[in-house]
Write a protein that holds these residues in place. Structure first.
Motif, mmCIF file in Angstrom:
data_model
loop_
_atom_site.group_PDB
_atom_site.id
_atom_site.type_symbol
_atom_site.label_atom_id
_atom_site.label_comp_id
_atom_site.label_asym_id
_atom_site.label_seq_id
_atom_site.Cartn_x
_atom_site.Cartn_y
_atom_site.Cartn_z
ATOM 1 N N ASP A 192 -10.035 50.953 34.129
ATOM 2 C CA ASP A 192 -9.438 49.490 33.511
ATOM 3 C C ASP A 192 -9.759 49.184 31.899
ATOM 4 O O ASP A 192 -8.805 49.139 31.622
ATOM 5 C CB ASP A 192 -9.960 48.637 34.742
ATOM 6 C CG ASP A 192 -9.456 47.465 35.111
ATOM 7 O OD1 ASP A 192 -8.198 47.042 34.862
ATOM 8 O OD2 ASP A 192 -10.380 46.459 34.015
ATOM 9 N N TRP A 249 -2.360 49.209 36.449
ATOM 10 C CA TRP A 249 -2.103 49.808 37.755
ATOM 11 C C TRP A 249 -1.022 49.634 38.524
ATOM 12 O O TRP A 249 -0.315 49.882 39.613
ATOM 13 C CB TRP A 249 -2.769 48.195 38.454
ATOM 14 C CG TRP A 249 -4.647 48.364 37.945
ATOM 15 C CD1 TRP A 249 -5.490 47.488 37.176
ATOM 16 C CD2 TRP A 249 -5.680 49.111 38.006
ATOM 17 N NE1 TRP A 249 -6.134 47.927 36.457
ATOM 18 C CE2 TRP A 249 -6.603 49.048 37.352
ATOM 19 C CE3 TRP A 249 -5.019 49.900 39.342
ATOM 20 C CZ2 TRP A 249 -7.469 49.992 37.903
ATOM 21 C CZ3 TRP A 249 -6.631 50.706 39.687
ATOM 22 C CH2 TRP A 249 -7.807 50.619 38.268
ATOM 23 N N GLU A 278 -5.177 48.517 47.559
ATOM 24 C CA GLU A 278 -6.015 48.931 46.846
ATOM 25 C C GLU A 278 -6.843 49.598 46.240
ATOM 26 O O GLU A 278 -7.276 50.062 44.857
ATOM 27 C CB GLU A 278 -6.280 47.192 46.404
ATOM 28 C CG GLU A 278 -5.306 46.329 46.262
ATOM 29 C CD GLU A 278 -4.783 46.368 45.311
ATOM 30 O OE1 GLU A 278 -4.953 46.328 44.284
ATOM 31 O OE2 GLU A 278 -3.213 45.882 45.225
ATOM 32 N N LEU A 332 -5.354 52.735 44.316
ATOM 33 C CA LEU A 332 -5.321 52.483 43.793
ATOM 34 C C LEU A 332 -6.786 52.933 42.314
ATOM 35 O O LEU A 332 -6.677 53.446 41.672
ATOM 36 C CB LEU A 332 -4.693 51.845 43.054
ATOM 37 C CG LEU A 332 -3.197 51.350 43.883
ATOM 38 C CD1 LEU A 332 -2.386 49.515 43.005
ATOM 39 C CD2 LEU A 332 -2.427 52.269 43.652
ATOM 40 N N ARG A 333 -7.193 52.433 43.037
ATOM 41 C CA ARG A 333 -8.636 52.287 42.687
ATOM 42 C C ARG A 333 -9.489 54.026 42.310
ATOM 43 O O ARG A 333 -9.565 54.969 42.027
ATOM 44 C CB ARG A 333 -9.793 51.300 42.790
ATOM 45 C CG ARG A 333 -9.647 50.307 42.987
ATOM 46 C CD ARG A 333 -10.840 49.350 43.518
ATOM 47 N NE ARG A 333 -10.087 48.275 43.324
ATOM 48 C CZ ARG A 333 -10.657 46.985 44.018
ATOM 49 N NH1 ARG A 333 -11.471 47.366 44.385
ATOM 50 N NH2 ARG A 333 -10.429 45.207 43.366
#
Length: 398
Positions: free
Chosen positions: A150, A158, A257, A260-261
């Protein structure tokens, strides 16, 4: 290192070099020659040798034929000096006049270079390119691997990973419903639906393993049929990461979420290998494809289950270490035998690596970066007889 967007490429199988690359080249040529009345495309070397099974001609024709009739010429015995995956495009006008021939080369990963062009490095977005350094950063700051992604990529990563995840899920869902024989002439029947159905009849442990097999088979079979998939890190190994993540998402309830991480973490480990060694079967064998995909999936699973940065690194290290020396010797050069089965097996091994690391404190003797170095050297030591368009090993059983 470059962005993980260049690792996770969305496209159509079965091969990033034999399908995605030629499709991209055809699109480039069409943009430069939009008014032609006929196109002629010559495929050389490896592209011609296994092009029909890899749907190379279909990839090119699908792009050019809506604009004008397209002829494909096959020259498997002619290898151009620049690269074995060579192509030559010619456009003809209404009077029959030919354009200047344009040569392009599919150099792997869906990337294209033109005749006389050097491969241009992409923008480097990661300052650190060794897992050891990133792990130390995680330990010192309290951050996770995905937070380093990130920090380096920016918030738009993202949205891209959400698109990647959408394509991965769709490939699984299509694949577990599809039946029939895969193209290419080997007579390989799709197995995902059978594994999916049979898994329901077992107890929880065996059912879980059967579903992982089914999901990996589903995506790999979609790839072999020319379906839309994500390179993770390649087309030939595209079933492993989606299988593990889809299974954990549906069976354990991990949120999107968190998935995705986990994708970000997996991409970071794959990127380190791509930067410091290779993820190309043509260069380092299947250890660089299935082995790296297993490492990526193991890291993703470990993160989802709350692994420490050290345990995540250990999971990934095992995923790659225990695929060292794996050759790339597909039957008839197609991404089917043993590629599809290897995806299913490696997905299960990724979950095993996560479990093994979870029982440990994360400390171990050989770190991930060392295994990457060994994989690179091993790949260079493997004779070309056992890499990509192989003439040895399993490739000679038919």
């Amino acid at each position: 290192m470059e962005s993980i967007k260049r690792l996770y490429k969305i496209g159509f199988g079965p091969s990033s070099s034999h399908t995605m690359g030629p499709r991209k080249a055809a699109q480039m040529f069409l943009e430069r020659n939009p008014g032609a009345t006929r196109y002629e495309v010559t495929l050389f070397g490896s592209l011609a040798a296994t092009g029909k099974g890899h749907l190379t001609d279909k990839a090119v024709v699908d792009v050019l034929s809506p604009a004008a009739p397209t002829d494909i010429i096959w020259k498997p015995d002619v290898v151009l000096p620049t690269h074995t995956n060579g192509m030559e495009f010619v456009a003809y006008d209404a009077a029959g006049n030919a354009s200047k021939p344009w040569r392009a080369y599919s150099i792997g990963g869906g990337d294209i270079i033109e005749e006389g062009q050097e491969r241009q490095p992409s923008e480097m977005v990661y300052r650190m390119n060794k897992i050891k350094d990133i792990l130390n950063w995680c330990t010192e700051t309290g951050h996770s691997y995905w937070e380093y992604v990130d920090m380096c990529e920016g918030s738009d990563i993202w949205d891209y990973l959400r698109q990647v995840w959408t394509v991965m899920k769709a490939a699984v869902q299509r694949g577990v419903e599809a039946e029939g024989v895969l193209p290419g002439g080997l007579g390989v029947r799709r197995k995902a639906v059978s594994y999916f159905v049979h898994a329901a009849g077992y107890n929880s442990s065996l059912k879980s393993r059967g579903l992982v097999y089914a999901y990996a088979l589903a995506v790999s079979e979609e790839n072999a049929a020319g379906g839309r998939i994500v390179t993770a890190p390649t087309c030939g190994s595209c079933g492993i990461v989606p299988a593990v993540l889809y299974h954990l998402h549906t069976s354990k309830g991990f949120s999107e979420e968190r998935i995705l991480r986990a994708l970000a973490t997996a991409g970071l480990f794959g990127n380190v290998v791509k930067f410091n060694a290779s993820v190309s079967g043509a260069e380092v064998g299947c250890q660089g494809e299935v082995g790296v995909a297993c490492a990526m999936a193991a890291a993703a699973a470990s993160q989802l289950f709350g692994g420490t940065p050290a345990q995540i690194e250990y999971s990934a290290e095992m995923g790659l270490e225990h695929h060292l020396g794996l050759t790339c010797d597909p039957v008839c050069g197609l991404v089917q035998i043993p590629c599809i089965e290897r995806n299913a097996y490696a997905a299960a091994r990724a979950l095993d690596a996560n479990l093994y690391a979870a029982f440990s404190d994360g400390r171990h003797s050989v770190d991930f970066d060392r295994v990457v170095q060994v994989m690179k050297q091993t790949g260079h030591d493997i004779p070309s007889l056992y890499k990509e368009t192989a003439r040895g090993g399993l490739a000679v059983i038919k």
